[in-house]
Design a protein around this motif. Structure first.
Motif, PDB file in Angstrom:
ATOM      1  N   GLN A  77       0.830  -1.207   0.000  1.00  0.00           N
ATOM      2  CA  GLN A  77       0.000   0.000   0.000  1.00  0.00           C
ATOM      3  C   GLN A  77       0.869   1.263   0.000  1.00  0.00           C
ATOM      4  OE1 GLN A  77      -3.418   0.307  -0.263  1.00  0.00           O
ATOM      5  NE2 GLN A  77      -3.141  -1.825  -0.840  1.00  0.00           N
ATOM      6  N   GLU A  78       1.943   1.223   0.771  1.00  0.00           N
ATOM      7  CA  GLU A  78       2.795   2.421   0.876  1.00  0.00           C
ATOM      8  C   GLU A  78       3.668   2.622  -0.364  1.00  0.00           C
ATOM      9  OE1 GLU A  78       4.657   2.533   4.810  1.00  0.00           O
ATOM     10  OE2 GLU A  78       2.730   2.011   5.726  1.00  0.00           O
ATOM     11  N   ILE A  79       3.933   1.550  -1.109  1.00  0.00           N
ATOM     12  CA  ILE A  79       4.593   1.737  -2.417  1.00  0.00           C
ATOM     13  C   ILE A  79       3.626   2.526  -3.305  1.00  0.00           C
ATOM     14  CG2 ILE A  79       5.190   0.566  -4.589  1.00  0.00           C
ATOM     15  CD1 ILE A  79       6.778  -1.394  -3.191  1.00  0.00           C
ATOM     16  N   GLY A  80       2.368   2.113  -3.279  1.00  0.00           N
ATOM     17  CA  GLY A  80       1.339   2.767  -4.100  1.00  0.00           C
ATOM     18  C   GLY A  80       1.134   4.222  -3.715  1.00  0.00           C
ATOM     19  N   ALA A  81       1.216   4.498  -2.402  1.00  0.00           N
ATOM     20  CA  ALA A  81       1.000   5.871  -1.922  1.00  0.00           C
ATOM     21  C   ALA A  81       2.289   6.694  -2.012  1.00  0.00           C
ATOM     22  CB  ALA A  81       0.507   5.829  -0.477  1.00  0.00           C
ATOM     23  N   GLY A  82       3.400   6.018  -2.248  1.00  0.00           N
ATOM     24  CA  GLY A  82       4.695   6.721  -2.328  1.00  0.00           C
ATOM     25  C   GLY A  82       5.241   7.097  -0.966  1.00  0.00           C
ATOM     26  N   THR A  83       4.728   6.459   0.099  1.00  0.00           N
ATOM     27  CA  THR A  83       5.119   6.867   1.461  1.00  0.00           C
ATOM     28  C   THR A  83       5.996   5.834   2.163  1.00  0.00           C
ATOM     29  OG1 THR A  83       3.068   5.852   2.273  1.00  0.00           O
ATOM     30  CG2 THR A  83       3.008   8.231   1.820  1.00  0.00           C
ATOM     31  N   LEU A  84       6.345   4.753   1.466  1.00  0.00           N
ATOM     32  CA  LEU A  84       7.126   3.696   2.120  1.00  0.00           C
ATOM     33  C   LEU A  84       8.491   4.212   2.572  1.00  0.00           C
ATOM     34  CD1 LEU A  84       7.367   0.599   2.789  1.00  0.00           C
ATOM     35  CD2 LEU A  84       8.447   0.353   0.551  1.00  0.00           C
ATOM     36  N   ASP A  85       8.879   3.825   3.780  1.00  0.00           N
ATOM     37  CA  ASP A  85      10.200   4.164   4.318  1.00  0.00           C
ATOM     38  C   ASP A  85      11.274   3.623   3.360  1.00  0.00           C
ATOM     39  OD1 ASP A  85      12.524   4.415   5.766  1.00  0.00           O
ATOM     40  OD2 ASP A  85      11.896   3.112   7.426  1.00  0.00           O
ATOM     41  N   LEU A  86      12.146   4.511   2.905  1.00  0.00           N
ATOM     42  CA  LEU A  86      13.151   4.118   1.917  1.00  0.00           C
ATOM     43  C   LEU A  86      14.087   3.029   2.451  1.00  0.00           C
ATOM     44  CD1 LEU A  86      13.592   4.934  -0.989  1.00  0.00           C
ATOM     45  CD2 LEU A  86      15.154   6.716  -0.216  1.00  0.00           C
ATOM     46  N   GLU A  87      14.322   3.035   3.763  1.00  0.00           N
ATOM     47  CA  GLU A  87      15.193   2.001   4.349  1.00  0.00           C
ATOM     48  C   GLU A  87      14.546   0.619   4.203  1.00  0.00           C
ATOM     49  OE1 GLU A  87      18.355   2.254   5.342  1.00  0.00           O
ATOM     50  OE2 GLU A  87      18.151   4.312   4.618  1.00  0.00           O
ATOM     51  N   ALA A  88      13.230   0.559   4.352  1.00  0.00           N
ATOM     52  CA  ALA A  88      12.525  -0.725   4.192  1.00  0.00           C
ATOM     53  C   ALA A  88      12.616  -1.174   2.731  1.00  0.00           C
ATOM     54  CB  ALA A  88      11.063  -0.589   4.619  1.00  0.00           C
ATOM     55  N   PHE A  89      12.515  -0.221   1.800  1.00  0.00           N
ATOM     56  CA  PHE A  89      12.606  -0.557   0.378  1.00  0.00           C
ATOM     57  C   PHE A  89      14.004  -1.059   0.024  1.00  0.00           C
ATOM     58  CE2 PHE A  89      12.832   0.550  -4.222  1.00  0.00           C
ATOM     59  CZ  PHE A  89      11.780  -0.236  -4.657  1.00  0.00           C
ATOM     60  N   LYS A  90      15.032  -0.405   0.597  1.00  0.00           N
ATOM     61  CA  LYS A  90      16.413  -0.840   0.348  1.00  0.00           C
ATOM     62  C   LYS A  90      16.606  -2.252   0.881  1.00  0.00           C
ATOM     63  CE  LYS A  90      18.910   3.524   0.943  1.00  0.00           C
ATOM     64  NZ  LYS A  90      19.915   4.171   1.783  1.00  0.00           N
ATOM     65  N   TYR A  91      16.061  -2.494   2.046  1.00  0.00           N
ATOM     66  CA  TYR A  91      16.196  -3.820   2.663  1.00  0.00           C
ATOM     67  C   TYR A  91      15.523  -4.875   1.769  1.00  0.00           C
ATOM     68  CZ  TYR A  91      16.252  -7.533   6.091  1.00  0.00           C
ATOM     69  OH  TYR A  91      16.472  -8.727   6.715  1.00  0.00           O
ATOM     70  N   TYR A  92      14.318  -4.529   1.321  1.00  0.00           N
ATOM     71  CA  TYR A  92      13.573  -5.422   0.418  1.00  0.00           C
ATOM     72  C   TYR A  92      14.379  -5.710  -0.848  1.00  0.00           C
ATOM     73  CZ  TYR A  92      10.333  -6.257  -3.482  1.00  0.00           C
ATOM     74  OH  TYR A  92       9.737  -6.739  -4.626  1.00  0.00           O
ATOM     75  N   MET A  93      14.955  -4.657  -1.443  1.00  0.00           N
ATOM     76  CA  MET A  93      15.714  -4.814  -2.691  1.00  0.00           C
ATOM     77  C   MET A  93      16.834  -5.831  -2.529  1.00  0.00           C
ATOM     78  SD  MET A  93      15.214  -3.393  -5.547  1.00  0.00           S
ATOM     79  CE  MET A  93      13.568  -2.905  -5.966  1.00  0.00           C
ATOM     80  N   LYS A  94      17.539  -5.742  -1.403  1.00  0.00           N
ATOM     81  CA  LYS A  94      18.664  -6.665  -1.176  1.00  0.00           C
ATOM     82  C   LYS A  94      18.161  -8.095  -0.988  1.00  0.00           C
ATOM     83  CE  LYS A  94      20.791  -3.591   1.761  1.00  0.00           C
ATOM     84  NZ  LYS A  94      21.668  -3.273   2.869  1.00  0.00           N
ATOM     85  N   GLN A  95      17.125  -8.240  -0.171  1.00  0.00           N
ATOM     86  CA  GLN A  95      16.605  -9.594   0.067  1.00  0.00           C
ATOM     87  C   GLN A  95      15.980 -10.159  -1.205  1.00  0.00           C
ATOM     88  OE1 GLN A  95      17.001 -11.503   2.807  1.00  0.00           O
ATOM     89  NE2 GLN A  95      18.262  -9.858   3.635  1.00  0.00           N
ATOM     90  N   ASP A  96      15.308  -9.284  -1.965  1.00  0.00           N
ATOM     91  CA  ASP A  96      14.633  -9.753  -3.179  1.00  0.00           C
ATOM     92  C   ASP A  96      15.647 -10.183  -4.237  1.00  0.00           C
ATOM     93  OD1 ASP A  96      11.991 -10.261  -4.159  1.00  0.00           O
ATOM     94  OD2 ASP A  96      12.352  -8.741  -5.681  1.00  0.00           O
ATOM     95  N   TYR A  97      16.782  -9.499  -4.266  1.00  0.00           N
ATOM     96  CA  TYR A  97      17.825  -9.872  -5.226  1.00  0.00           C
ATOM     97  C   TYR A  97      18.293 -11.305  -4.948  1.00  0.00           C
ATOM     98  CZ  TYR A  97      21.512  -8.827  -8.611  1.00  0.00           C
ATOM     99  OH  TYR A  97      22.310  -8.817  -9.728  1.00  0.00           O
ATOM    100  N   LEU A  98      18.508 -11.591  -3.662  1.00  0.00           N
ATOM    101  CA  LEU A  98      18.936 -12.951  -3.280  1.00  0.00           C
ATOM    102  C   LEU A  98      17.858 -13.964  -3.645  1.00  0.00           C
ATOM    103  CD1 LEU A  98      20.394 -12.245   0.293  1.00  0.00           C
ATOM    104  CD2 LEU A  98      21.656 -12.471  -1.857  1.00  0.00           C
ATOM    105  N   TYR A  99      16.609 -13.561  -3.368  1.00  0.00           N
ATOM    106  CA  TYR A  99      15.479 -14.441  -3.697  1.00  0.00           C
ATOM    107  C   TYR A  99      15.430 -14.725  -5.206  1.00  0.00           C
ATOM    108  CZ  TYR A  99      10.681 -15.608  -4.909  1.00  0.00           C
ATOM    109  OH  TYR A  99       9.583 -16.212  -5.463  1.00  0.00           O
ATOM    110  N   LEU A 100      15.636 -13.675  -6.010  1.00  0.00           N
ATOM    111  CA  LEU A 100      15.513 -13.830  -7.474  1.00  0.00           C
ATOM    112  C   LEU A 100      16.603 -14.727  -8.063  1.00  0.00           C
ATOM    113  CD1 LEU A 100      14.327 -10.282  -8.632  1.00  0.00           C
ATOM    114  CD2 LEU A 100      13.012 -12.411  -8.650  1.00  0.00           C
ATOM    115  N   ILE A 101      17.745 -14.781  -7.389  1.00  0.00           N
ATOM    116  CA  ILE A 101      18.802 -15.694  -7.860  1.00  0.00           C
ATOM    117  C   ILE A 101      18.275 -17.134  -7.779  1.00  0.00           C
ATOM    118  CG2 ILE A 101      21.132 -16.600  -7.393  1.00  0.00           C
ATOM    119  CD1 ILE A 101      21.832 -13.750  -6.288  1.00  0.00           C
ATOM    120  N   GLU A 102      17.607 -17.449  -6.661  1.00  0.00           N
ATOM    121  CA  GLU A 102      17.080 -18.814  -6.480  1.00  0.00           C
ATOM    122  C   GLU A 102      15.859 -19.061  -7.370  1.00  0.00           C
ATOM    123  OE1 GLU A 102      19.146 -20.673  -4.785  1.00  0.00           O
ATOM    124  OE2 GLU A 102      20.241 -18.821  -4.408  1.00  0.00           O
TER     125      GLU A 102
END
Ligand SMILES: Cc1ncc(CN)c(N)n1
Length: 221
Positions: A25-50
């Motif tokens: 929801q906060e991605i859609g509203a543009g209000t998501l904490d950038l630190e949470a997004f950065k954290y997601y990006m790193k974890q998602d990258y690892l996930y996408l390798i698998e």
């Protein structure tokens, strides 16, 4: 109703929770904490390798050349197009390539990736598809929903993410997986179909846990 539409219906309450998750929801509203997004990006990258490895296993298990080629195309598009979204965000957000590739995987990332790889390795092609279908399909649904929010696709931070997942080319992956799974499921008995349902629901639940993990930036400590 097709087999995959039945799966979607059975997992509906989980998918609703995914759509309504504050991270989404906060991605859609543009209000998501950038630190949470950065954290997601790193974890998602690892996930996408698998996740990519599962497409490689799909090519290995494919019964014909056309299916093999399509798995290989989606393996390639994940490694290049989807993961270059992460590489481009990383550059912009000050995450080094080393940090991106060698982040410490969280318990949820390990659990979800290991579950996917294990089902894909030990199971039939239908089981392999059931385990990755919620990944491709739910992101496409979420991307298209968020793109309906005025201005969301143009947001300075989150617009590019929405554009990637609302794209029809991305939706084509889930559509193809649905068609394949419907074909394969049609020759299975009730017990085998129930097994596919369990796998589909488990991956849908892991999708929820992944949003939770990202929102709260949880790791081992
Ligand atoms: C956890 C997760 N699930 C699915 C997707 C979409 N490929 C993704 N990037 N990350």
């Amino acid at each position: 109703m097709s087999f995959t539409q039945q799966l979607r219906q059975k997992a509906d309450s989980i998918w609703k929770a995914n759509h309504e998750h504050p991270f989404v929801q906060e991605i859609g509203a543009g209000t998501l904490d950038l630190e949470a997004f950065k954290y997601y990006m790193k974890q998602d990258y690892l996930y996408l390798i698998e996740y990519s490895r599962v497409f490689a296993l799909g090519a290995f298990k494919a019964p014909d050349l056309e299916t093999m080629a399509t798995f290989s195309t989606y393996l390639q598009s994940t490694l290049t197009e989807e993961m270059s979204l992460h590489r481009s965000y990383a550059k912009r957000l000050g995450i080094t390539e080393d940090e991106l590739e060698h982040a410490q995987p969280s318990p949820t990332t390990i659990a979800y990736s290991s579950y996917m790889i294990s089902e894909a390795q030990k199971g039939s092609l239908a089981q392999l598809i059931a385990v990755i279908l919620p990944c491709a399909w739910s992101y496409s649904e979420i991307g298209k929903k968020l793109a309906e929010i005025p201005g969301a696709s143009e947001h300075a931070h989150y617009g590019e993410w929405i554009q990637m997942y609302q794209d029809d080319e991305f939706a084509a992956i889930a559509e193809w997986l649905c068609t394949k799974l419907d074909q394969l499921a049609s020759s299975l008995n009730d017990r085998e179909q129930e097994q596919l349902e369990t796998i589909f629901i488990t991956s849908s639940r892991f999708e929820y846990l992944f949003w939770e993990m990202s929102y709260h930036q949880t790791n081992w400590e």
